[in-house]
Design a protein around this motif. Structure first.
Motif, PDB file in Angstrom:
ATOM      1  N   ILE A  46     -30.702  -7.692 -27.079  1.00  0.00           N
ATOM      2  CA  ILE A  46     -30.808  -7.377 -25.748  1.00  0.00           C
ATOM      3  C   ILE A  46     -30.009  -7.342 -25.068  1.00  0.00           C
ATOM      4  CG2 ILE A  46     -31.231  -8.540 -23.180  1.00  0.00           C
ATOM      5  CD1 ILE A  46     -33.753  -8.240 -24.788  1.00  0.00           C
ATOM      6  N   SER A  47     -29.278  -6.282 -24.000  1.00  0.00           N
ATOM      7  CA  SER A  47     -28.433  -5.904 -24.017  1.00  0.00           C
ATOM      8  C   SER A  47     -27.744  -5.265 -22.611  1.00  0.00           C
ATOM      9  CB  SER A  47     -27.434  -4.801 -24.498  1.00  0.00           C
ATOM     10  OG  SER A  47     -26.082  -3.866 -23.856  1.00  0.00           O
ATOM     11  N   THR A  48     -27.589  -6.453 -21.431  1.00  0.00           N
ATOM     12  CA  THR A  48     -27.195  -6.337 -20.170  1.00  0.00           C
ATOM     13  C   THR A  48     -26.148  -6.703 -19.569  1.00  0.00           C
ATOM     14  OG1 THR A  48     -27.963  -9.457 -19.896  1.00  0.00           O
ATOM     15  CG2 THR A  48     -29.458  -7.800 -20.228  1.00  0.00           C
ATOM     16  N   GLN A  49     -24.924  -6.393 -20.253  1.00  0.00           N
ATOM     17  CA  GLN A  49     -23.973  -7.289 -19.309  1.00  0.00           C
ATOM     18  C   GLN A  49     -22.935  -5.860 -19.748  1.00  0.00           C
ATOM     19  OE1 GLN A  49     -22.471 -11.298 -20.127  1.00  0.00           O
ATOM     20  NE2 GLN A  49     -24.304 -11.127 -21.517  1.00  0.00           N
ATOM     21  N   SER A  50     -23.265  -4.321 -19.658  1.00  0.00           N
ATOM     22  CA  SER A  50     -22.347  -3.901 -19.550  1.00  0.00           C
ATOM     23  C   SER A  50     -21.772  -3.806 -18.053  1.00  0.00           C
ATOM     24  CB  SER A  50     -22.824  -2.120 -20.152  1.00  0.00           C
ATOM     25  OG  SER A  50     -24.171  -1.770 -18.216  1.00  0.00           O
ATOM     26  N   THR A  51     -20.563  -2.839 -17.873  1.00  0.00           N
ATOM     27  CA  THR A  51     -19.579  -2.509 -16.829  1.00  0.00           C
ATOM     28  C   THR A  51     -20.933  -2.098 -15.755  1.00  0.00           C
ATOM     29  OG1 THR A  51     -17.801  -1.935 -18.129  1.00  0.00           O
ATOM     30  CG2 THR A  51     -18.038  -1.096 -15.317  1.00  0.00           C
ATOM     31  N   PHE A  52     -22.028  -1.031 -16.317  1.00  0.00           N
ATOM     32  CA  PHE A  52     -22.473  -0.521 -14.738  1.00  0.00           C
ATOM     33  C   PHE A  52     -23.605  -1.808 -15.151  1.00  0.00           C
ATOM     34  CE2 PHE A  52     -27.067   1.042 -14.363  1.00  0.00           C
ATOM     35  CZ  PHE A  52     -27.152   1.707 -13.365  1.00  0.00           C
ATOM     36  N   LEU A 109     -21.734   2.325 -19.905  1.00  0.00           N
ATOM     37  CA  LEU A 109     -23.605   1.689 -20.543  1.00  0.00           C
ATOM     38  C   LEU A 109     -22.710   0.653 -21.832  1.00  0.00           C
ATOM     39  CD1 LEU A 109     -26.129   5.064 -19.490  1.00  0.00           C
ATOM     40  CD2 LEU A 109     -25.266   2.784 -18.225  1.00  0.00           C
ATOM     41  N   SER A 110     -21.761   0.950 -22.533  1.00  0.00           N
ATOM     42  CA  SER A 110     -21.824  -0.267 -23.538  1.00  0.00           C
ATOM     43  C   SER A 110     -21.482  -1.405 -22.791  1.00  0.00           C
ATOM     44  CB  SER A 110     -20.491   0.521 -24.225  1.00  0.00           C
ATOM     45  OG  SER A 110     -20.046   2.112 -24.764  1.00  0.00           O
TER      46      SER A 110
END
Length: 418
Positions: A251-257, A401-402
Protein backbone atom coordinates in the motif's frame (compact mmCIF):
# COMPACT_ATOMS: atom_id res chain seq x y z
CA UNK A 1 -16.41 -11.49 -1.51
CA UNK A 2 -15.64 -9.03 1.19
CA UNK A 3 -14.67 -5.35 1.25
CA UNK A 4 -11.82 -4.03 3.37
CA UNK A 5 -10.53 -0.62 4.36
CA UNK A 6 -7.31 0.81 3.02
CA UNK A 7 -6.63 1.93 6.57
CA UNK A 8 -6.54 -1.66 7.68
CA UNK A 9 -3.46 -2.29 5.60
CA UNK A 10 -1.73 0.99 6.25
CA UNK A 11 -1.55 0.33 9.95
CA UNK A 12 0.33 -2.96 9.98
CA UNK A 13 3.96 -3.04 11.02
CA UNK A 14 6.54 -5.70 11.64
CA UNK A 15 8.38 -6.42 14.89
CA UNK A 16 11.70 -7.94 13.85
CA UNK A 17 10.56 -9.76 10.79
CA UNK A 18 7.10 -10.78 12.11
CA UNK A 19 4.18 -8.63 11.02
CA UNK A 20 1.87 -7.01 13.47
CA UNK A 21 -1.39 -6.50 11.65
CA UNK A 22 -4.00 -6.22 14.34
CA UNK A 23 -5.42 -3.13 12.65
CA UNK A 24 -6.00 -5.31 9.62
CA UNK A 25 -8.92 -6.82 11.47
CA UNK A 26 -10.71 -3.57 12.23
CA UNK A 27 -14.40 -3.32 11.48
CA UNK A 28 -15.35 -3.29 7.83
CA UNK A 29 -18.14 -0.76 7.90
CA UNK A 30 -18.43 1.19 4.70
CA UNK A 31 -16.41 4.37 4.75
CA UNK A 32 -17.86 7.73 3.88
CA UNK A 33 -18.25 8.78 0.29
CA UNK A 34 -14.97 9.95 -1.22
CA UNK A 35 -14.58 13.71 -1.37
CA UNK A 36 -12.30 15.82 -3.49
CA UNK A 37 -9.90 18.49 -2.34
CA UNK A 38 -10.25 21.95 -3.90
CA UNK A 39 -7.11 23.00 -5.74
CA UNK A 40 -6.50 26.63 -6.55
CA UNK A 41 -3.26 26.78 -8.54
CA UNK A 42 -1.89 29.95 -10.00
CA UNK A 43 -3.92 30.41 -13.20
CA UNK A 44 -1.96 29.53 -16.30
CA UNK A 45 -2.91 31.27 -19.55
CA UNK A 46 -4.72 28.81 -21.77
CA UNK A 47 -5.26 26.27 -18.99
CA UNK A 48 -8.50 25.90 -17.10
CA UNK A 49 -8.15 26.15 -13.29
CA UNK A 50 -9.21 22.89 -11.69
CA UNK A 51 -10.50 21.17 -8.61
CA UNK A 52 -8.65 17.95 -7.89
CA UNK A 53 -10.50 15.03 -9.47
CA UNK A 54 -8.30 12.53 -7.62
CA UNK A 55 -9.98 10.93 -4.56
CA UNK A 56 -8.38 11.52 -1.18
CA UNK A 57 -8.27 7.80 -0.46
CA UNK A 58 -8.47 4.57 -2.38
CA UNK A 59 -11.55 3.38 -0.54
CA UNK A 60 -12.11 -0.36 -0.31
CA UNK A 61 -10.82 -3.35 -2.22
CA UNK A 62 -12.33 -6.77 -2.74
CA UNK A 63 -10.88 -9.93 -1.21
CA UNK A 64 -11.94 -13.47 -2.16
CA UNK A 65 -14.11 -15.03 0.53
CA UNK A 66 -11.81 -18.07 0.74
CA UNK A 67 -8.76 -15.96 1.63
CA UNK A 68 -10.02 -13.30 4.09
CA UNK A 69 -7.69 -10.64 5.50
CA UNK A 70 -9.40 -10.61 8.92
CA UNK A 71 -8.52 -14.17 9.86
CA UNK A 72 -6.49 -14.49 13.10
CA UNK A 73 -3.80 -16.29 11.10
CA UNK A 74 -3.50 -13.55 8.46
CA UNK A 75 -0.29 -12.05 9.95
CA UNK A 76 1.38 -15.47 9.75
CA UNK A 77 0.08 -15.95 6.20
CA UNK A 78 1.50 -12.58 5.18
CA UNK A 79 4.81 -13.66 6.68
CA UNK A 80 4.77 -16.95 4.79
CA UNK A 81 3.88 -15.05 1.62
CA UNK A 82 6.84 -12.73 2.16
CA UNK A 83 9.17 -15.72 2.39
CA UNK A 84 7.76 -17.21 -0.80
CA UNK A 85 7.83 -13.87 -2.65
CA UNK A 86 11.58 -13.53 -2.06
CA UNK A 87 12.49 -17.21 -2.44
CA UNK A 88 14.48 -18.01 -5.59
CA UNK A 89 13.82 -21.69 -4.99
CA UNK A 90 10.48 -21.12 -6.69
CA UNK A 91 12.42 -21.24 -9.98
CA UNK A 92 13.89 -24.49 -11.27
CA UNK A 93 17.46 -23.14 -11.51
CA UNK A 94 17.30 -21.05 -8.31
CA UNK A 95 17.75 -17.82 -10.24
CA UNK A 96 14.41 -16.08 -10.01
CA UNK A 97 12.00 -15.03 -7.28
CA UNK A 98 8.93 -12.83 -7.52
CA UNK A 99 11.14 -10.00 -6.23
CA UNK A 100 13.57 -10.45 -9.13
CA UNK A 101 11.03 -8.68 -11.35
CA UNK A 102 9.19 -6.81 -8.59
CA UNK A 103 11.74 -5.08 -6.36
CA UNK A 104 10.34 -3.11 -3.37
CA UNK A 105 12.88 -0.32 -3.76
CA UNK A 106 11.62 0.32 -7.28
CA UNK A 107 7.95 0.34 -6.35
CA UNK A 108 7.86 -3.42 -6.98
CA UNK A 109 8.92 -3.01 -10.61
CA UNK A 110 11.88 -4.67 -12.35
CA UNK A 111 15.12 -3.12 -11.05
CA UNK A 112 17.21 -4.30 -14.00
CA UNK A 113 15.92 -1.64 -16.38
CA UNK A 114 15.40 -4.00 -19.31
CA UNK A 115 12.58 -3.51 -21.78
CA UNK A 116 11.20 -6.96 -20.99
CA UNK A 117 11.96 -9.08 -17.95
CA UNK A 118 14.09 -12.22 -17.82
CA UNK A 119 13.65 -15.38 -15.79
CA UNK A 120 14.77 -19.03 -15.84
CA UNK A 121 18.20 -19.51 -17.46
CA UNK A 122 18.16 -15.86 -18.53
CA UNK A 123 15.21 -16.41 -20.87
CA UNK A 124 13.72 -13.12 -21.98
CA UNK A 125 9.99 -12.53 -21.90
CA UNK A 126 7.90 -10.36 -24.18
CA UNK A 127 6.45 -7.92 -21.63
CA UNK A 128 7.69 -5.44 -19.09
CA UNK A 129 7.03 -6.40 -15.46
CA UNK A 130 4.47 -3.90 -14.09
CA UNK A 131 4.88 -2.15 -10.73
CA UNK A 132 2.75 -3.52 -7.87
CA UNK A 133 2.01 -0.52 -5.64
CA UNK A 134 -1.61 -0.73 -4.45
CA UNK A 135 -2.04 -3.87 -6.51
CA UNK A 136 -4.85 -5.02 -4.20
CA UNK A 137 -7.12 -2.48 -5.90
CA UNK A 138 -6.67 -3.87 -9.39
CA UNK A 139 -9.63 -5.49 -11.08
CA UNK A 140 -7.41 -7.27 -13.61
CA UNK A 141 -3.83 -8.56 -13.51
CA UNK A 142 -1.18 -8.68 -16.25
CA UNK A 143 -1.16 -6.39 -19.26
CA UNK A 144 -3.89 -8.34 -21.01
CA UNK A 145 -6.02 -8.87 -17.90
CA UNK A 146 -5.92 -12.66 -17.95
CA UNK A 147 -6.37 -12.91 -14.17
CA UNK A 148 -8.96 -11.27 -11.95
CA UNK A 149 -7.50 -11.98 -8.50
CA UNK A 150 -4.05 -12.02 -6.98
CA UNK A 151 -4.61 -15.67 -6.06
CA UNK A 152 -5.30 -16.58 -9.69
CA UNK A 153 -2.18 -14.80 -10.84
CA UNK A 154 0.24 -16.04 -8.17
CA UNK A 155 0.93 -19.44 -9.73
CA UNK A 156 1.24 -18.24 -13.33
CA UNK A 157 4.93 -17.18 -13.23
CA UNK A 158 5.85 -20.32 -11.27
CA UNK A 159 4.69 -22.60 -14.08
CA UNK A 160 5.72 -20.41 -16.99
CA UNK A 161 8.67 -21.83 -18.94
CA UNK A 162 10.20 -18.39 -19.40
CA UNK A 163 9.84 -17.18 -15.82
CA UNK A 164 10.30 -19.91 -13.18
CA UNK A 165 9.94 -22.97 -15.43
CA UNK A 166 8.29 -25.49 -13.12
CA UNK A 167 6.49 -26.96 -16.11
CA UNK A 168 8.61 -29.79 -17.45
CA UNK A 169 6.43 -32.88 -17.09
CA UNK A 170 4.69 -34.58 -19.98
CA UNK A 171 1.33 -33.20 -18.90
CA UNK A 172 2.40 -29.56 -18.94
CA UNK A 173 1.71 -27.30 -21.92
CA UNK A 174 4.69 -25.27 -23.12
CA UNK A 175 3.93 -21.52 -22.91
CA UNK A 176 6.53 -20.84 -25.63
CA UNK A 177 4.45 -22.69 -28.21
CA UNK A 178 0.96 -22.30 -26.81
CA UNK A 179 1.05 -18.74 -25.49
CA UNK A 180 1.82 -17.37 -22.06
CA UNK A 181 0.24 -18.51 -18.81
CA UNK A 182 -1.38 -21.64 -20.19
CA UNK A 183 0.68 -24.13 -18.20
CA UNK A 184 -0.94 -27.23 -16.77
CA UNK A 185 1.46 -28.54 -14.12
CA UNK A 186 1.75 -32.27 -13.58
CA UNK A 187 2.45 -34.13 -10.33
CA UNK A 188 6.22 -34.14 -10.85
CA UNK A 189 6.20 -30.38 -11.35
CA UNK A 190 4.47 -29.63 -8.06
CA UNK A 191 6.22 -32.25 -5.90
CA UNK A 192 9.70 -31.24 -7.04
CA UNK A 193 8.71 -27.60 -6.48
CA UNK A 194 7.60 -28.30 -2.90
CA UNK A 195 10.77 -30.22 -2.14
CA UNK A 196 13.01 -27.50 -3.57
CA UNK A 197 11.21 -24.79 -1.60
CA UNK A 198 11.88 -26.82 1.54
CA UNK A 199 15.58 -27.05 0.68
CA UNK A 200 15.61 -30.62 -0.62
CA UNK A 201 16.12 -32.21 -4.02
CA UNK A 202 13.22 -34.58 -3.55
CA UNK A 203 9.65 -35.22 -4.57
CA UNK A 204 7.69 -34.36 -1.44
CA UNK A 205 4.73 -32.39 -0.18
CA UNK A 206 5.50 -32.36 3.54
CA UNK A 207 7.87 -29.82 5.03
CA UNK A 208 10.70 -31.22 7.13
CA UNK A 209 10.64 -29.94 10.75
CA UNK A 210 14.43 -30.32 10.78
CA UNK A 211 15.08 -28.60 7.47
CA UNK A 212 18.31 -26.62 7.54
CA UNK A 213 16.95 -24.11 5.04
CA UNK A 214 16.15 -21.26 7.42
CA UNK A 215 15.62 -17.52 7.19
CA UNK A 216 17.75 -14.89 8.92
CA UNK A 217 15.81 -15.54 12.12
CA UNK A 218 16.29 -19.29 12.03
CA UNK A 219 12.77 -20.23 10.90
CA UNK A 220 12.13 -22.91 8.31
CA UNK A 221 9.07 -23.58 6.19
CA UNK A 222 7.76 -26.19 8.60
CA UNK A 223 7.41 -23.51 11.29
CA UNK A 224 6.02 -20.96 8.84
CA UNK A 225 3.40 -23.36 7.47
CA UNK A 226 2.30 -24.43 10.94
CA UNK A 227 1.88 -20.82 12.07
CA UNK A 228 0.01 -19.74 8.92
CA UNK A 229 -2.14 -22.73 8.08
CA UNK A 230 -1.84 -25.20 10.96
CA UNK A 231 -0.30 -27.73 8.60
CA UNK A 232 3.14 -28.90 7.51
CA UNK A 233 1.95 -29.81 4.03
CA UNK A 234 2.67 -27.69 0.98
CA UNK A 235 -0.05 -27.15 -1.60
CA UNK A 236 -0.53 -24.85 -4.55
CA UNK A 237 -3.55 -23.42 -2.75
CA UNK A 238 -1.45 -22.44 0.25
CA UNK A 239 1.28 -20.95 -1.94
CA UNK A 240 -1.05 -18.78 -3.99
CA UNK A 241 -3.10 -17.60 -1.03
CA UNK A 242 -0.02 -16.72 1.03
CA UNK A 243 1.64 -14.77 -1.76
CA UNK A 244 -1.64 -12.92 -2.38
CA UNK A 245 -1.91 -12.02 1.31
CA UNK A 246 1.55 -10.48 1.22
CA UNK A 247 0.88 -8.61 -2.03
CA UNK A 248 -2.25 -7.03 -0.54
CA UNK A 249 -0.02 -5.22 1.93
CA UNK A 250 1.72 -3.28 -0.89
CA UNK A 251 0.00 0.00 0.00
CA UNK A 252 1.43 3.33 -1.17
CA UNK A 253 -0.31 6.45 0.20
CA UNK A 254 2.38 8.89 1.31
CA UNK A 255 3.75 10.59 -1.77
CA UNK A 256 4.17 14.34 -1.99
CA UNK A 257 1.06 14.41 -4.14
CA UNK A 258 -0.92 12.56 -1.45
CA UNK A 259 0.06 15.23 1.07
CA UNK A 260 -1.12 17.91 -1.33
CA UNK A 261 -4.32 16.09 -2.25
CA UNK A 262 -5.32 15.61 1.37
CA UNK A 263 -4.98 19.28 2.19
CA UNK A 264 -1.34 20.04 2.98
CA UNK A 265 -0.74 23.42 1.30
CA UNK A 266 3.00 23.19 1.89
CA UNK A 267 3.44 20.04 -0.23
CA UNK A 268 4.06 21.97 -3.45
CA UNK A 269 5.13 25.23 -1.82
CA UNK A 270 8.62 25.03 -3.29
CA UNK A 271 7.65 23.11 -6.41
CA UNK A 272 5.21 25.24 -8.45
CA UNK A 273 6.33 23.34 -11.54
CA UNK A 274 4.80 20.13 -10.19
CA UNK A 275 1.57 21.93 -9.34
CA UNK A 276 1.39 23.32 -12.85
CA UNK A 277 2.13 19.82 -14.17
CA UNK A 278 -0.81 18.44 -12.21
CA UNK A 279 -2.97 21.19 -13.61
CA UNK A 280 -1.99 20.20 -17.14
CA UNK A 281 -2.28 16.47 -16.41
CA UNK A 282 -5.92 16.86 -15.40
CA UNK A 283 -6.87 19.32 -18.13
CA UNK A 284 -9.20 17.36 -20.41
CA UNK A 285 -8.94 19.87 -23.22
CA UNK A 286 -5.18 20.21 -23.39
CA UNK A 287 -3.81 16.76 -22.48
CA UNK A 288 -6.55 14.48 -21.17
CA UNK A 289 -3.96 12.35 -19.37
CA UNK A 290 -6.66 11.78 -16.78
CA UNK A 291 -8.89 10.27 -19.44
CA UNK A 292 -7.14 6.93 -18.78
CA UNK A 293 -4.99 7.65 -15.72
CA UNK A 294 -7.82 8.46 -13.34
CA UNK A 295 -8.81 7.48 -9.82
CA UNK A 296 -6.71 7.16 -6.70
CA UNK A 297 -4.19 4.90 -8.41
CA UNK A 298 -4.13 6.85 -11.67
CA UNK A 299 -5.64 4.02 -13.69
CA UNK A 300 -9.15 3.53 -15.03
CA UNK A 301 -8.64 -0.27 -14.79
CA UNK A 302 -9.53 -0.52 -18.49
CA UNK A 303 -7.79 -1.56 -21.70
CA UNK A 304 -6.72 0.85 -24.42
CA UNK A 305 -4.55 1.15 -27.48
CA UNK A 306 -2.63 4.33 -26.77
CA UNK A 307 -1.12 4.70 -30.21
CA UNK A 308 1.60 2.06 -30.02
CA UNK A 309 2.29 0.33 -33.32
CA UNK A 310 2.43 -3.48 -33.14
CA UNK A 311 5.89 -5.03 -32.89
CA UNK A 312 7.20 -8.52 -33.36
CA UNK A 313 8.33 -9.89 -30.00
CA UNK A 314 11.36 -11.97 -29.19
CA UNK A 315 9.38 -15.15 -29.82
CA UNK A 316 8.59 -14.04 -33.35
CA UNK A 317 4.95 -13.23 -32.66
CA UNK A 318 3.00 -9.98 -32.46
CA UNK A 319 1.54 -9.25 -29.03
CA UNK A 320 -2.11 -8.41 -29.72
CA UNK A 321 -2.98 -7.70 -26.06
CA UNK A 322 -6.44 -8.03 -24.57
CA UNK A 323 -7.99 -9.74 -27.60
CA UNK A 324 -5.99 -12.87 -26.79
CA UNK A 325 -8.04 -13.21 -23.60
CA UNK A 326 -11.40 -11.70 -24.48
CA UNK A 327 -11.49 -12.98 -28.09
CA UNK A 328 -13.31 -9.75 -28.92
CA UNK A 329 -11.85 -8.18 -32.11
CA UNK A 330 -12.57 -4.76 -30.62
CA UNK A 331 -9.90 -5.49 -28.01
CA UNK A 332 -7.11 -5.97 -30.54
CA UNK A 333 -3.84 -4.33 -29.42
CA UNK A 334 -5.37 -2.99 -26.22
CA UNK A 335 -3.44 -3.21 -22.96
CA UNK A 336 -4.33 -2.47 -19.38
CA UNK A 337 -3.82 1.11 -18.16
CA UNK A 338 -0.98 0.93 -15.60
CA UNK A 339 -1.01 2.81 -12.33
CA UNK A 340 1.28 5.84 -12.23
CA UNK A 341 2.15 5.58 -8.54
CA UNK A 342 5.96 5.54 -8.17
CA UNK A 343 6.12 5.80 -11.97
CA UNK A 344 9.44 7.66 -11.89
CA UNK A 345 11.01 4.48 -10.49
CA UNK A 346 9.54 1.96 -12.92
CA UNK A 347 11.27 2.69 -16.24
CA UNK A 348 11.18 1.56 -18.98
CA UNK A 349 7.57 2.13 -19.98
CA UNK A 350 4.71 0.57 -21.98
CA UNK A 351 3.81 -3.12 -22.06
CA UNK A 352 6.95 -3.95 -24.02
CA UNK A 353 9.26 -1.41 -22.40
CA UNK A 354 9.91 0.36 -25.67
CA UNK A 355 10.07 3.86 -24.11
CA UNK A 356 13.06 4.30 -21.83
CA UNK A 357 12.29 7.52 -19.94
CA UNK A 358 9.43 9.76 -18.90
CA UNK A 359 10.76 12.26 -21.43
CA UNK A 360 10.31 9.59 -24.12
CA UNK A 361 6.77 8.96 -22.92
CA UNK A 362 5.87 12.64 -23.09
CA UNK A 363 7.42 12.98 -26.55
CA UNK A 364 5.33 10.00 -27.67
CA UNK A 365 2.06 11.50 -26.42
CA UNK A 366 2.92 15.01 -27.54
CA UNK A 367 2.80 13.82 -31.14
CA UNK A 368 -0.24 11.60 -30.60
CA UNK A 369 1.65 8.35 -30.80
CA UNK A 370 1.55 6.41 -34.05
CA UNK A 371 -1.34 7.73 -36.11
CA UNK A 372 -1.53 4.43 -37.99
CA UNK A 373 -1.71 2.27 -34.89
CA UNK A 374 -4.63 -0.16 -35.24
CA UNK A 375 -7.56 0.44 -32.92
CA UNK A 376 -6.06 3.60 -31.43
CA UNK A 377 -8.23 4.93 -28.62
CA UNK A 378 -10.11 8.17 -29.48
CA UNK A 379 -9.03 9.58 -26.11
CA UNK A 380 -5.52 9.93 -27.52
CA UNK A 381 -5.19 13.43 -28.93
CA UNK A 382 -3.50 13.78 -32.35
CA UNK A 383 -1.06 16.21 -30.75
CA UNK A 384 -0.63 18.12 -27.52
CA UNK A 385 -0.18 21.88 -27.50
CA UNK A 386 2.61 21.83 -24.93
CA UNK A 387 5.88 23.72 -24.86
CA UNK A 388 9.08 22.33 -23.36
CA UNK A 389 8.34 23.82 -19.95
CA UNK A 390 4.87 22.29 -19.92
CA UNK A 391 6.36 18.87 -20.64
CA UNK A 392 8.99 19.32 -17.93
CA UNK A 393 6.29 20.35 -15.45
CA UNK A 394 4.16 17.27 -16.12
CA UNK A 395 7.21 15.09 -15.55
CA UNK A 396 7.92 16.99 -12.34
CA UNK A 397 4.37 16.22 -11.21
CA UNK A 398 4.78 12.53 -12.04
CA UNK A 399 7.90 12.42 -9.87
CA UNK A 400 5.84 13.59 -6.91
CA UNK A 401 3.85 10.33 -7.12
CA UNK A 402 6.88 8.54 -5.67
CA UNK A 403 6.49 7.35 -2.08
CA UNK A 404 9.85 6.91 -0.30
CA UNK A 405 8.18 5.50 2.82
CA UNK A 406 6.68 2.78 0.67
CA UNK A 407 9.85 1.90 -1.22
CA UNK A 408 11.94 1.78 1.98
CA UNK A 409 9.38 0.01 4.18
CA UNK A 410 11.15 -2.64 6.26
CA UNK A 411 8.05 -4.83 6.00
CA UNK A 412 9.09 -5.54 2.42
CA UNK A 413 12.66 -6.68 3.14
CA UNK A 414 13.73 -10.16 2.09
CA UNK A 415 13.78 -12.65 5.01
CA UNK A 416 16.56 -14.65 3.35
CA UNK A 417 20.29 -14.09 3.70
CA UNK A 418 20.91 -14.36 -0.05
Amino acid sequence: MKNHHLASLQSFCRVGFVFFVAALFASCTKQNAVETTPVVPTPDPGTTPINSPIPKSAGMFIVPANNPMNDPKTPARIELGRHLFFDKALSVDGSTSCASCHNPGMGFSDPRGMATSIGFEGRQGTRNAPALANVAYNTFYTWDGKFQTLEDHALAPIFNNIEMANNFSATGADPISTGYYHSDPGANDTLFLFGRIDGRQARTQVADPNSTKTDINGKNYYALLQAAWGSSTFSLDIIQKSIACFERTFISTQSTFDRFNTGDPSAYKYNPEALHGFQLFTDVQRTNCIGCHSGYNFTDQQFHNNGLAPRTTINGKIDSGRVGISKDPNDAFKFRTPSLRNVALSAPYMHDGRLQTLEDVMAFYKTGGNSGAPNRDPKIKPSLNLNDQDVADIIEFLKTLSDPKFTTNSAYVSPWSN
